[in-house]
Design a protein around this motif. Structure first.
Motif, PDB file in Angstrom:
ATOM      1  N   TYR A 147      -4.858  14.653 -14.877  1.00 55.15           N
ATOM      2  CA  TYR A 147      -3.476  14.969 -15.279  1.00 55.15           C
ATOM      3  C   TYR A 147      -2.934  16.181 -14.515  1.00 55.15           C
ATOM      4  N   ASP A 148      -3.771  17.220 -14.374  1.00 61.35           N
ATOM      5  CA  ASP A 148      -3.300  18.458 -13.733  1.00 61.35           C
ATOM      6  C   ASP A 148      -3.518  18.497 -12.222  1.00 61.35           C
ATOM      7  N   THR A 149      -4.177  17.490 -11.671  1.00 60.58           N
ATOM      8  CA  THR A 149      -4.432  17.464 -10.218  1.00 60.58           C
ATOM      9  C   THR A 149      -3.212  16.883  -9.515  1.00 60.58           C
ATOM     10  N   SER A 150      -2.941  17.424  -8.321  1.00 58.01           N
ATOM     11  CA  SER A 150      -1.815  16.898  -7.537  1.00 58.01           C
ATOM     12  C   SER A 150      -2.343  16.281  -6.246  1.00 58.01           C
ATOM     13  N   GLY A 151      -1.440  15.701  -5.479  1.00 54.49           N
ATOM     14  CA  GLY A 151      -1.783  15.269  -4.127  1.00 54.49           C
ATOM     15  C   GLY A 151      -1.898  13.782  -3.936  1.00 54.49           C
ATOM     16  N   LEU A 152      -2.678  13.438  -2.913  1.00 56.39           N
ATOM     17  CA  LEU A 152      -2.695  12.072  -2.384  1.00 56.39           C
ATOM     18  C   LEU A 152      -3.300  11.068  -3.367  1.00 56.39           C
ATOM     19  N   LEU A 153      -2.491  10.101  -3.744  1.00 56.60           N
ATOM     20  CA  LEU A 153      -2.991   8.991  -4.555  1.00 56.60           C
ATOM     21  C   LEU A 153      -2.519   7.696  -3.902  1.00 56.60           C
ATOM     22  N   LEU A 154      -3.475   6.800  -3.666  1.00 56.94           N
ATOM     23  CA  LEU A 154      -3.154   5.500  -3.072  1.00 56.94           C
ATOM     24  C   LEU A 154      -2.928   4.493  -4.197  1.00 56.94           C
ATOM     25  N   LEU A 155      -1.868   3.713  -4.076  1.00 58.99           N
ATOM     26  CA  LEU A 155      -1.625   2.618  -5.019  1.00 58.99           C
ATOM     27  C   LEU A 155      -1.473   1.335  -4.216  1.00 58.99           C
ATOM     28  N   PRO A 206      10.207  -3.070  -7.530  1.00 61.64           N
ATOM     29  CA  PRO A 206      10.500  -4.293  -8.270  1.00 61.64           C
ATOM     30  C   PRO A 206       9.674  -5.481  -7.767  1.00 61.64           C
ATOM     31  N   GLY A 207       9.065  -6.200  -8.686  1.00 60.23           N
ATOM     32  CA  GLY A 207       8.335  -7.409  -8.330  1.00 60.23           C
ATOM     33  C   GLY A 207       6.935  -7.171  -7.786  1.00 60.23           C
ATOM     34  N   VAL A 208       6.518  -5.918  -7.689  1.00 65.35           N
ATOM     35  CA  VAL A 208       5.176  -5.641  -7.158  1.00 65.35           C
ATOM     36  C   VAL A 208       4.380  -4.888  -8.213  1.00 65.35           C
ATOM     37  N   ARG A 209       3.226  -5.436  -8.528  1.00 64.46           N
ATOM     38  CA  ARG A 209       2.378  -4.803  -9.537  1.00 64.46           C
ATOM     39  C   ARG A 209       1.285  -4.001  -8.831  1.00 64.46           C
ATOM     40  N   LEU A 210       1.395  -2.705  -8.927  1.00 65.57           N
ATOM     41  CA  LEU A 210       0.469  -1.834  -8.190  1.00 65.57           C
ATOM     42  C   LEU A 210      -0.579  -1.232  -9.120  1.00 65.57           C
ATOM     43  N   TYR A 211      -1.708  -0.886  -8.509  1.00 59.64           N
ATOM     44  CA  TYR A 211      -2.772  -0.220  -9.256  1.00 59.64           C
ATOM     45  C   TYR A 211      -3.193   1.026  -8.500  1.00 59.64           C
ATOM     46  N   TYR A 243       0.869  -1.182   0.000  1.00 62.55           N
ATOM     47  CA  TYR A 243       0.000   0.000   0.000  1.00 62.55           C
ATOM     48  C   TYR A 243       0.900   1.224   0.000  1.00 62.55           C
ATOM     49  N   VAL A 244       0.774   2.030  -1.031  1.00 66.08           N
ATOM     50  CA  VAL A 244       1.693   3.157  -1.197  1.00 66.08           C
ATOM     51  C   VAL A 244       0.897   4.454  -1.320  1.00 66.08           C
ATOM     52  N   LEU A 245       1.357   5.478  -0.614  1.00 65.60           N
ATOM     53  CA  LEU A 245       0.742   6.800  -0.718  1.00 65.60           C
ATOM     54  C   LEU A 245       1.704   7.681  -1.512  1.00 65.60           C
TER      55      LEU A 245
END
Ligand code: URA
Length: 253
Positions: free
Chosen positions: A114-122, A102-107, A73-75
Motif C-alpha cells: 500500500y505504501d510502496t510507490s513506483g513501477l508496477l506492470l499490469l 475500456p474493454g481490457v481486463r488487466l491484472y 502491457y501497461v507500466l
C-alpha cells in the motif's frame, strides 16, 4: 520488407492506428482528430493522415490508447496509498482505478505494498504474468529504499550477502548506498537494492532485520523495464514493442 518493417520505417496514418486500437471506426477516428481530442507525443494533432510510429505516444482525451488490442502491457507509476488488487473491501483506491482501459481486463504482475510507490506492470497476458512472478526465472527488481539514519557498511554487506528472516535466509542482493536524496516530501538516506525473490514485504523485512526501518520505498526496475523519470505518480503508459520482446525473452517466451 515485412509489414512491421514498413510501419517502423514509414509510419502509419493516425486514424488507422486509432481504429486498430479499438477506439473508433476509421471515420469516427478522423472526427476525433479534427475535434482536437488526439495528442501525439504531448501535442494536439488535427491534421488527418499524420504518420505515426510505433514508439509515438498517442493520447485520446489525455488517456493513452491501446495500440495492441490483443495483448495489453501497461507500466504504472504507482503512488503510495493505493492498493495492488482488483478490489478493496474498505473502498480504498486500487491500481485498477488508475488504469482504466475500456474493454481490457488487466491484472497486476506481483504486488507493491500500500505504501510502496513506483513501477508496477499490469497486463492481460496471463502466461507472461505467471512466468514473471515465478521464482524459477529470478527476475530482478530494483528498489530505492529511504531510511532515516546513514547505514553502516556492515549492514549493507549483510543485506547483500543475505539476512535471516522468519521464512529463511534471503538470496544474495546487489546493494548500493546513494547518499541523501529527496523521496516524496522527505530527505532520506537512500539505498538501492536489487533482489530477485518476491517474498511478502521482503525489502521492508530485510531492512528491519538490520536495524533500519524503511521510511519510503519505491520500485524503479523490473527485469528490463525501467521506471521513466518523466512518468508522474498515478500515470501509466503502454510498453513499447522492444520492452515486450525483452520481457518475454527473459522468461523464455
Ligand atoms: N518489498 C517490500 O517490502 N514491499 C514492496 O512493496 C515490495 C518489495
Amino acid at each position: 520488407m515485412t509489414d512491421r518493417d514498413k510501419v517502423n520505417q514509414e509510419g502509419e496514418r493516425l486514424q488507422k492506428v486509432l481504429a486498430h486500437a479499438g477506439v473508433a471506426s476509421r471515420r469516427a477516428a478522423e472526427a476525433l482528430i479534427k475535434a482536437g481530442r488526439v495528442k501525439v507525443n504531448g501535442k494536439v494533432v488535427q491534421q488527418l493522415g499524420t504518420k505515426v510510429f510505433p514508439h509515438d505516444q498517442i493520447l485520446l482525451d489525455d488517456k493513452p490508447i491501446n495500440r495492441d488490442q490483443k495483448s495489453c502491457y501497461v507500466l504504472l507509476n504507482k503512488p503510495p496509498g493505493v492498493i495492488t488488487s482488483a478490489r478493496d473491501p474498505q473502498g480504498r483506491t486500487t491500481v485498477l482505478d488508475l488504469v482504466d482501459i475500456p474493454g481490457v481486463r488487466l491484472y497486476p504482475v506481483g504486488r507493491l505494498d500500500y505504501d510502496t510507490s513506483g513501477l508496477l506492470l499490469l497486463t492481460n497476458d496471463g502466461e507472461l504474468a505467471y512466468r514473471l512472478m515465478h521464482p524459477r526465472f529470478e527476475i530482478e527488481k530494483t528498489y530505492l529504499v529511504g531510511i532515516r539514519n546513514a547505514p553502516n557498511p556492515d549492514s549493507l554487506q549483510r543485506l547483500a550477502q543475505g539476512v535471516e528472516l522468519e521464512d529463511g535466509l534471503t538470496a544474495p542482493a546487489k546493494v548500493r548506498y546513494c547518499g541523501m536524496k529527496q523521496m516524496g516530501k522527505q530527505s532520506l538516506h537512500v539505498v538501492e537494492i536489487t533482489i530477485h525473490e518476491g517474498r511478502n514485504r521482503q525489502v521492508r523485512r530485510m531492512f528491519d532485520a538490520v536495524g533500519y526501518p524503511v521510511v519510503a520505498l519505491k520500485r524503479i526496475r523490473l527485469g528490463p523495464l525501467v521506471l521513466d523519470k518523466t512518468l508522474r505518480e498515478g500515470n501509466y503508459r503502454h510498453l513499447t514493442q522492444e520492452e515486450i520482446k525483452a520481457l518475454k525473452a527473459q522468461v523464455g517466451l
